[in-house]
Design a protein around this motif. Structure first.
Motif, mmCIF file in Angstrom:
data_model
loop_
_atom_site.group_PDB
_atom_site.id
_atom_site.type_symbol
_atom_site.label_atom_id
_atom_site.label_comp_id
_atom_site.label_asym_id
_atom_site.label_seq_id
_atom_site.Cartn_x
_atom_site.Cartn_y
_atom_site.Cartn_z
ATOM 1 N N MET A 1 27.520 34.575 45.567
ATOM 2 C CA MET A 1 28.454 36.063 45.281
ATOM 3 C C MET A 1 27.565 36.796 44.390
ATOM 4 N N THR A 2 27.986 38.181 44.490
ATOM 5 C CA THR A 2 27.547 39.341 43.618
ATOM 6 C C THR A 2 28.308 39.426 42.494
ATOM 7 N N ASP A 3 28.923 39.164 40.903
ATOM 8 C CA ASP A 3 29.509 39.837 39.953
ATOM 9 C C ASP A 3 30.612 40.841 41.087
ATOM 10 N N ASP A 4 30.299 41.778 41.512
ATOM 11 C CA ASP A 4 31.561 42.514 42.237
ATOM 12 C C ASP A 4 31.963 41.540 43.445
ATOM 13 N N GLN A 5 31.478 41.190 44.136
ATOM 14 C CA GLN A 5 31.721 40.282 45.344
ATOM 15 C C GLN A 5 32.557 39.135 44.143
ATOM 16 N N TYR A 6 32.436 38.369 43.112
ATOM 17 C CA TYR A 6 33.073 37.675 42.483
ATOM 18 C C TYR A 6 34.538 38.563 42.282
ATOM 19 N N ARG A 7 34.291 39.595 42.025
ATOM 20 C CA ARG A 7 35.905 40.378 41.582
ATOM 21 C C ARG A 7 36.800 41.065 42.405
ATOM 22 N N ASN A 8 36.145 41.021 43.339
ATOM 23 C CA ASN A 8 36.541 41.165 44.416
ATOM 24 C C ASN A 8 37.635 40.614 45.005
ATOM 25 N N VAL A 9 36.849 38.972 45.053
ATOM 26 C CA VAL A 9 37.582 37.755 45.831
ATOM 27 C C VAL A 9 38.521 37.123 44.709
ATOM 28 N N VAL A 10 38.427 37.881 43.465
ATOM 29 C CA VAL A 10 39.179 37.064 42.404
ATOM 30 C C VAL A 10 40.697 37.754 41.875
ATOM 31 N N ARG A 90 36.433 30.633 51.608
ATOM 32 C CA ARG A 90 36.309 31.012 53.450
ATOM 33 C C ARG A 90 36.312 29.953 54.191
ATOM 34 N N ARG A 91 36.650 29.133 53.967
ATOM 35 C CA ARG A 91 36.801 28.002 54.704
ATOM 36 C C ARG A 91 37.638 26.459 54.897
ATOM 37 N N PRO A 92 37.636 25.818 54.737
ATOM 38 C CA PRO A 92 38.834 24.594 54.947
ATOM 39 C C PRO A 92 38.850 23.852 54.251
ATOM 40 N N VAL A 120 41.996 22.946 36.008
ATOM 41 C CA VAL A 120 41.560 23.142 37.420
ATOM 42 C C VAL A 120 41.008 24.250 38.212
ATOM 43 N N MET A 121 41.560 25.715 37.512
ATOM 44 C CA MET A 121 40.681 26.458 37.834
ATOM 45 C C MET A 121 39.152 26.869 37.794
ATOM 46 N N GLU A 122 38.996 26.150 36.429
ATOM 47 C CA GLU A 122 37.242 26.104 35.697
ATOM 48 C C GLU A 122 36.598 25.555 37.308
ATOM 49 N N ALA A 123 37.127 24.793 37.665
ATOM 50 C CA ALA A 123 36.576 23.552 38.823
ATOM 51 C C ALA A 123 36.230 24.078 40.366
ATOM 52 N N ALA A 124 37.314 24.575 40.160
ATOM 53 C CA ALA A 124 37.337 25.335 41.850
ATOM 54 C C ALA A 124 36.890 26.840 42.072
ATOM 55 N N LEU A 125 36.710 27.459 40.229
ATOM 56 C CA LEU A 125 35.623 28.776 40.500
ATOM 57 C C LEU A 125 34.369 28.288 40.224
ATOM 58 N N ILE A 126 33.707 27.882 39.940
ATOM 59 C CA ILE A 126 32.624 26.867 39.918
ATOM 60 C C ILE A 126 31.928 26.390 41.031
ATOM 61 N N HIS A 127 32.822 26.035 42.083
ATOM 62 C CA HIS A 127 32.354 25.092 43.104
ATOM 63 C C HIS A 127 31.220 25.736 43.943
ATOM 64 N N ALA A 129 31.489 25.483 47.064
ATOM 65 C CA ALA A 129 31.515 26.742 47.875
ATOM 66 C C ALA A 129 32.314 27.571 47.457
ATOM 67 N N PHE A 130 32.736 28.240 46.167
ATOM 68 C CA PHE A 130 32.868 29.289 46.039
ATOM 69 C C PHE A 130 32.279 30.901 45.580
#
Length: 496
Positions: A1-10, A90-92, A120-127, A129-130
């Motif tokens: 993702m781009t930085d703008d997309q990162y901001r939008n998703v969170v 964006r997936r199960p 936990v959030m670190e692990a989820a946001l550097i995965h 899949a994110f």
């Protein structure tokens, strides 16, 4: 993702408004180029930046529903992850993935709830899949031709193409039940989303990137040569934005080259010699005569953005802008090593220098794009109309903006040199064939799909271009891209 997309998703998934002032992966671009991350790789420094961003997101989160404030435990965190993570990724999400995150949460039990949620959030946001948008498809293991995107991949592609974010509730529901893969449902969702103001603003921005208007805020001009420019720079950008919005959503693609409308206010009118306008609000002004009648090609914002010279004329880069952005012409070889040395020996007016340069450097190079810059000589470095040439000897001779376009540069015209006189002649040529229309469709398809589609689904995309040539509707073009079979499928037999 781009930085703008990162901001939008969170923001859309976790309710966090991530400050634009906080750098995620790279400093803010000073080029104005479309953010294009297809081949981005995560190095150590990038990973550290993503970890810092994840920490920032966690610090801004005030709730982890259904966890009560200050009462976070493994049970409610599991529920939070099961609900929020699929939207973020964006997936199960599998049971094993949830279990792995809970292991991280439980392993930090002695450190306190703040540390547990942060990890936990670190692990989820550097995965991956994110951070990455995968396109594995439904039948990649057995397919010998095209691979169909999964419903979740398709919904994600649509959402990022239109909103630069994860799917909203309605689109997500269509992904969950699989109906988004049905062409009629996909078309219905695209139509629904296209009506949203946020989507229209995002698509207008894509067109602005394609036309290089996004470079304008980063243009630097010499304050002695152009004392008014710095104060007018923001106004010029807003003027361009309003022009694009007008043509995109209320006009026809050909209006980009035939319109004589400019959005102006009192200060801009005074600086550019436009009809008088009162006040600071930009208002549409339709001009008559020969000054600003070439649509995009005579918009002050574009003339300023495509001129990279801080002091004077820039035939080269204005010509290259037309050559690459509007014509999608073949890539030219880089300048020779002694180009700067040779250029320093060329003297005379801007026009004379271009003629000498085309002869010295070869018509096969500069001669292919310089003519598109020469026809803009009636506009100075910030796009003000003029009739006298300040570079002539003596200064003030009438401007000669005639040029010869080499045979073959315009692929939809007869293969012979074409004499043109000024921007208006070039603008007429651009509406007479399909080269400029096809180039726009190619660029905007790439920006919508976020990868170059040149080597896949060429027949489907050719149909999109054919329809755009006939309709001239930019909203129709985006709709056609998103509902084309080329958007829902990928060709695994890619040329090497």
């Amino acid at each position: 993702m781009t930085d703008d997309q990162y901001r939008n998703v969170v923001h859309d998934v976790f309710g966090v408004t991530f400050p634009e002032s906080v750098v995620i992966t790279t400093p803010a671009s000073t080029s104005g180029l479309f953010p294009y991350n297809e081949n981005a790789q995560i190095e150590e420094t990038t990973l550290q930046a993503y970890l810092r961003a994840a920490d920032e997101v966690t610090s801004l989160m005030t709730a982890f529903p259904p966890c009560a404030a200050g009462a976070v435990n493994a049970t409610c965190i599991e529920s939070f992850l099961s609900t929020s993570l699929p939207r973020a990724w964006r997936r199960p999400v599998t049971d094993d993935e949830i279990s792995g995150l809970l292991t991280i949460f439980n392993s930090a039990s002695t450190a306190g709830q703040a540390t547990q949620t942060q990890l936990v959030m670190e692990a989820a946001l550097i995965h991956p899949a994110f951070l990455y948008r995968s396109e594995i498809g439904t039948n990649a293991a057995t397919a010998t031709g095209k691979v169909q995107l999964t419903p979740f991949e398709l919904a994600s592609a649509v959402s990022f193409g239109l909103l630069d974010s994860s799917p909203d509730d309605e689109l997500w529901a269509k992904a969950q039940d699989g109906t988004i893969a049905q062409p009629s449902v996909l078309a219905s969702e695209v139509t629904r989303l296209m009506a949203l103001q946020a989507v229209q603003a995002n698509l207008t921005l894509k067109v602005s990137y394609y036309l290089d208007f996004e470079k304008l805020p980063f243009v630097i001009k010499d304050p002695t040569a152009y004392p008014d420019f710095a104060a007018l720079q923001g106004t010029l950008y807003q003027s361009a934005e309003m022009f694009l919005t007008d043509v995109m959503w209320s006009g026809h693609f050909s209006d980009f080259f035939t319109s004589s409308r400019i959005y102006s206010n009192q200060a801009m009118a005074a600086a550019y010699g436009l009809p008088p306008v009162t006040g600071t609000q930009l208002q549409p002004v339709t001009l008559t005569g020969a000054s600003y009648n070439g649509g995009l090609l005579t918009q002050p914002a574009l003339l300023a953005a495509s001129n990279q010279n801080a002091v004077g004329d820039d035939v080269i880069h204005r010509g290259l802008w037309v050559y690459y952005n509007l014509l999608c012409a073949p890539t030219l070889p880089p300048p020779p090593a002694d180009a700067a040395t040779v250029a320093a020996t060329i003297t005379g007016s801007t026009r004379q220098q271009a003629i000498i340069r085309d002869t010295t450097c070869g018509a096969g190079c500069h001669g292919r794009f310089d003519p598109f810059g020469i026809v803009t000589l009636s506009y100075d470095g910030i796009g003000r109309y003029r009739t006298a040439d300040p570079t002539s000897t003596p200064p003030g001779a009438p401007i000669d903006d005639s040029a010869t376009i080499l045979a073959g540069v315009l692929t939809d015209q007869p293969r012979m040199p074409i004499m043109v006189s000024g921007v208006s002649d070039v603008a007429k040529l651009f509406t007479a064939g399909r080269q400029v229309s096809d180039c726009a469709a190619d660029n905007l398809t790439t920006y919508t799909m976020e990868h170059s589609p040149d080597v896949e689904n060429s027949c489907d995309l050719q149909n999109v271009k054919n329809d755009f040539l006939q309709s001239g509707s930019l909203p129709g073009l985006f709709t056609a891209i998103l509902t084309s079979p080329a958007f829902a499928n990928r060709d695994i037999e890619m040329p090497q």
